[in-house]
Scaffold this motif. Sequence first.
Motif, short mmCIF file in Angstrom:
data_model
loop_
_atom_site.label_atom_id
_atom_site.label_comp_id
_atom_site.label_asym_id
_atom_site.label_seq_id
_atom_site.Cartn_x
_atom_site.Cartn_y
_atom_site.Cartn_z
N THR A 60 -19.44 57.36 9.33
CA THR A 60 -19.41 58.19 10.25
C THR A 60 -20.20 59.98 10.10
O THR A 60 -20.61 60.60 10.11
CB THR A 60 -18.25 58.35 10.98
N ASP A 159 -28.59 53.82 7.78
CA ASP A 159 -27.45 53.55 8.26
C ASP A 159 -26.86 52.11 7.66
O ASP A 159 -27.88 51.10 7.44
CB ASP A 159 -26.97 53.58 9.14
N LYS A 188 -15.03 46.94 3.49
CA LYS A 188 -16.69 47.04 2.98
C LYS A 188 -16.51 46.46 1.77
O LYS A 188 -16.02 46.30 0.79
CB LYS A 188 -17.51 48.30 3.07
C1 LIG Z 1 -23.39 50.59 10.71
C2 LIG Z 1 -22.45 51.24 10.67
N1 LIG Z 1 -22.18 51.79 10.30
C3 LIG Z 1 -21.14 53.01 10.11
C4 LIG Z 1 -20.32 52.83 9.72
C5 LIG Z 1 -19.17 53.69 9.59
O1 LIG Z 1 -18.25 54.27 8.96
P1 LIG Z 1 -16.63 54.20 8.90
O2 LIG Z 1 -16.63 54.06 9.27
O3 LIG Z 1 -16.92 53.98 7.07
O4 LIG Z 1 -17.30 55.94 9.15
C6 LIG Z 1 -19.61 51.46 10.00
C7 LIG Z 1 -18.46 51.13 9.85
O5 LIG Z 1 -18.15 49.85 10.07
C8 LIG Z 1 -20.87 50.49 9.92
O6 LIG Z 1 -20.24 49.09 10.50
#
Ligand SMILES: Cc1ncc(COP(=O)(O)O)c(C=O)c1O
Length: 374
Positions: A60, A159, A188
Amino acid sequence: MQKNKPVPLFKVFMPKSVWPPVKKTLFSGYIGQGPKVAEFEKALGKFIGNPLVLTVGTGTAGLQLALRLAGVNQNNEVITTSMTCTATNWPILAAGANPIWADINPETGNIDPASVARLITRKTRAILAVDWAGYPCDYQALKKIARTPEGKKIQIIEDAAHAFGATYKNKKIGQVADFTVFSFGAIKHLTTIEGGAVFVKSKKIYQRGKLLRWYGLDRETPQKDFRCHQDIKDWGYKFNLHDIAATIGLEQLKYVKDNLKIHRSNARFYRQQLKGLKGITLLKEKKDRLSAYWLFTIKVKKLNQFMKYLKDRGIDVSQVHARNDKHSCVRQFKRPLPQLEKFIKEMVSIPVGWWVTKEQREYIVKTIKKFCQA
Ligand SMILES: Cc1ncc(COP(=O)(O)O)c(C=O)c1O
């Protein structure tokens, strides 16, 4: 067996071999962003085939950093998809910009370039594309749209939180878009517990990114007294990764190729076995790209009954993400998205990852076939 031992949709991969190096880093006297982060970035750059990598504390945060580096501000619009985790879109709000929802291609769940093209205005600064389930978007078409007749280049931010290890036209994801953001969250393909990385395409942006992820301070040039004499011209965030997370990431990198192989082998099995079943539609795949299959999404006519049927039989299934435009905090940006509307009524993901054994995937297929015959 499945009743007492359900097949999970997600599982944390954490090999025991992380422990000795983690212990070493933990007591090394350096646990913030230090030599292990540098080492991890080098290894990531090698794996992806792009050395311009900025690790960050979460995916994020990586998206927020990418939007800033792409020049997105309160005067801009970002064309994006609603079919994703809120993590994709809330950083647009944090930048003060307006999210403009494009529709999706219902055959893949990915943003539809034709819909994007219709939404471009003078305010459009970036296109945010999500590789749903790990399957890359149509970047060739998006790149064409990103060059406007006035000669402006709209930035493409990918993304790729679902897509670590995916490929597009023989290139690893991370080499394709102007900005690619990965997440290294707990579930992940590669986890650093929390973490992420932004891959960029220009050295200048890379240098600026290094400053902006740490308040805007230069941490590399030798200083007279710590960093007290510096003037910050371009304020930044505290978005860095730390050395413990990087140590875990370095160890995880040793396994990720083999784990990806299992995700793909399970997906291949499902594509063979579920093809043509009544009431089930597989997502479309093109030969020029290879999914990382963080999810295996299918479309099912009787969705609610299907989900209950599988859950009752010990198979964890879920839609995973809800459309983002349903939330009241983005009410003012609502617009019709007919294809997404249809997609969300049918889509669901079934377990596909490295933890799904051959016996379990056979059981999943058998259960789905029974549901279809009922
Ligand atoms: C499509 C997508 N974008 C961004 C993120 C964000 O990742 P993070 O949890 O590392 O902030 C996620 C998390 O699952 C996601 O599924």
